[in-house]
Design an enzyme around this catalytic site. Sequence first.
Site, PDB file in Angstrom:
ATOM      1  N   ARG A 181       2.600   5.103   3.749  1.00  0.00           N
ATOM      2  CA  ARG A 181       1.551   5.404   2.769  1.00  0.00           C
ATOM      3  C   ARG A 181       0.449   6.262   3.373  1.00  0.00           C
ATOM      4  NH1 ARG A 181       0.709   2.810  -1.850  1.00  0.00           N
ATOM      5  NH2 ARG A 181      -1.539   2.768  -1.519  1.00  0.00           N
TER       6      ARG A 181
ATOM      7  N   ARG B 213      -1.773  15.133   8.398  1.00  0.00           N
ATOM      8  CA  ARG B 213      -2.011  16.537   8.064  1.00  0.00           C
ATOM      9  C   ARG B 213      -2.481  17.313   9.296  1.00  0.00           C
ATOM     10  NH1 ARG B 213      -5.739  14.665   3.415  1.00  0.00           N
ATOM     11  NH2 ARG B 213      -4.270  13.997   1.805  1.00  0.00           N
TER      12      ARG B 213
ATOM     13  N   ARG C  32      -1.169 -11.341   0.154  1.00  0.00           N
ATOM     14  CA  ARG C  32      -2.392 -11.283   0.943  1.00  0.00           C
ATOM     15  C   ARG C  32      -3.560 -11.309  -0.040  1.00  0.00           C
ATOM     16  NH1 ARG C  32      -2.704 -12.719   5.857  1.00  0.00           N
ATOM     17  NH2 ARG C  32      -4.310 -11.200   6.396  1.00  0.00           N
TER      18      ARG C  32
ATOM     19  N   ARG D 250     -13.092  -3.541   6.464  1.00  0.00           N
ATOM     20  CA  ARG D 250     -13.910  -2.373   6.104  1.00  0.00           C
ATOM     21  C   ARG D 250     -15.198  -2.814   5.429  1.00  0.00           C
ATOM     22  NH1 ARG D 250     -10.544   0.547   1.121  1.00  0.00           N
ATOM     23  NH2 ARG D 250     -10.572  -1.208  -0.338  1.00  0.00           N
TER      24      ARG D 250
ATOM     25  N   GLU E 176     -15.077  -6.683   3.707  1.00  0.00           N
ATOM     26  CA  GLU E 176     -13.802  -7.191   3.220  1.00  0.00           C
ATOM     27  C   GLU E 176     -13.051  -7.900   4.346  1.00  0.00           C
ATOM     28  OE1 GLU E 176     -11.468  -4.301   1.189  1.00  0.00           O
ATOM     29  OE2 GLU E 176     -13.111  -3.643  -0.108  1.00  0.00           O
TER      30      GLU E 176
ATOM     31  N   TYR F 125       2.747  -3.805  -5.926  1.00  0.00           N
ATOM     32  CA  TYR F 125       1.458  -3.133  -5.784  1.00  0.00           C
ATOM     33  C   TYR F 125       1.449  -1.874  -6.637  1.00  0.00           C
ATOM     34  CZ  TYR F 125      -2.528  -0.656  -3.938  1.00  0.00           C
ATOM     35  OH  TYR F 125      -3.717   0.010  -3.836  1.00  0.00           O
TER      36      TYR F 125
ATOM     37  N   ASP G 212      -1.032   1.425  -7.990  1.00  0.00           N
ATOM     38  CA  ASP G 212      -2.269   2.176  -8.166  1.00  0.00           C
ATOM     39  C   ASP G 212      -2.600   2.182  -9.653  1.00  0.00           C
ATOM     40  OD1 ASP G 212      -2.735   2.867  -5.482  1.00  0.00           O
ATOM     41  OD2 ASP G 212      -1.327   4.545  -5.606  1.00  0.00           O
TER      42      ASP G 212
END
Length: 368
Positions: free
Chosen positions: A172, A176, A249, A280, A300, A348, A350
Amino acid sequence: MKQYDYLIVGAGLFGAVFAHEATRKGRTCLVIDRREHIAGNIYCEKIEGIHVHKYGAHIFHTSSREIWDYVNQFAEFNNYINSPVASYKDELYNLPFNMNTFSKMWNIKTPNEAKEIIEKQKAGLNISEPKNLEEQALSLVGTDIYEKLIKGYTEKQWGRDCRELPAFIIKRLPLRFIYDNNYFNDRYQGIPIGGYNGIVEKLLEGSDVLLNTDYFDYIKTHQNAAKKTVYTGMIDEYFNFQFGHLEYRTVRFETEVLDEENYQGNAVVNYTEREIPYTRIIEHKHFEFGTQPKTVISREYSSEWKPGIEPYYPINDEKNSALFRQYQQLAEKEENVIFGGRLGNYQYYDMDKVIEAALDCAKRELVC
């Protein structure tokens, strides 16, 4: 008692989109949710004039013009670009892994220099077919980036050693060799101005909504409430966990108001050291370019899910995938129940994929 065409369990994005499409077709819908608010995990709570993403950061992004046009019916989106920063000890790195990351890591300038370093690090590892997440990561980015930016964060997030996690998880993360901090490759991206609640409110117009309502309590006394049910809760809970619990989770949030205008200078900062307990910190005002005199941050903490707390991320390993298939076989025999969403499909999603799945479901169901 009124009988509805659809009883929709869950006022999140899947349920709300289905309700909207059904009411457009002249169907009647009752939407119930055990929480005290609509919008599921995309719910935003207003604190100090800031729209706080109560259940974690949600950044809308999609490559589908159809989905982008659909969601823009219900809100105007800003031009927020997700460009998270990773903190490792006293060092800051840009994410996703790009030339800004490599330049800071190795004090270099060109893509060729970065590729040479990565290839040199990979060469001595002799990994031809990665068997786990650690080997997958090392085969992609070498040792330096793995040790500083992947290993600790991932082990905190999943509560497992990287060698115990499947290789596909790390795919995921984009890699670049250009100077580009935009995390997503999708063409369309942004945050709805005013938060996500308004989108769901508009989607639910025309439906009756009951909050603080548990489906399993409600159905005991309202067995004939609707001709069909759209169920977006946990599929194993629907079947009374007869094969056992699917694993997830979960995330715990520590949110606080700070008496300062700008705490970290970015909406998302990942903490990649294993020793720091949270994964984070989100500074919510930066999602909407806020100028409020105070700020709100959320730390978190990722942990193992236990019954009674909110499930977030399905653990799609072999064991849980096999268990889900057992529940899926039961679901297929439920003639008047449609299972959907993240929990109903143990997957999961988006946000754009949730909308797409709900629209596809509605299209199949509302054929006349």
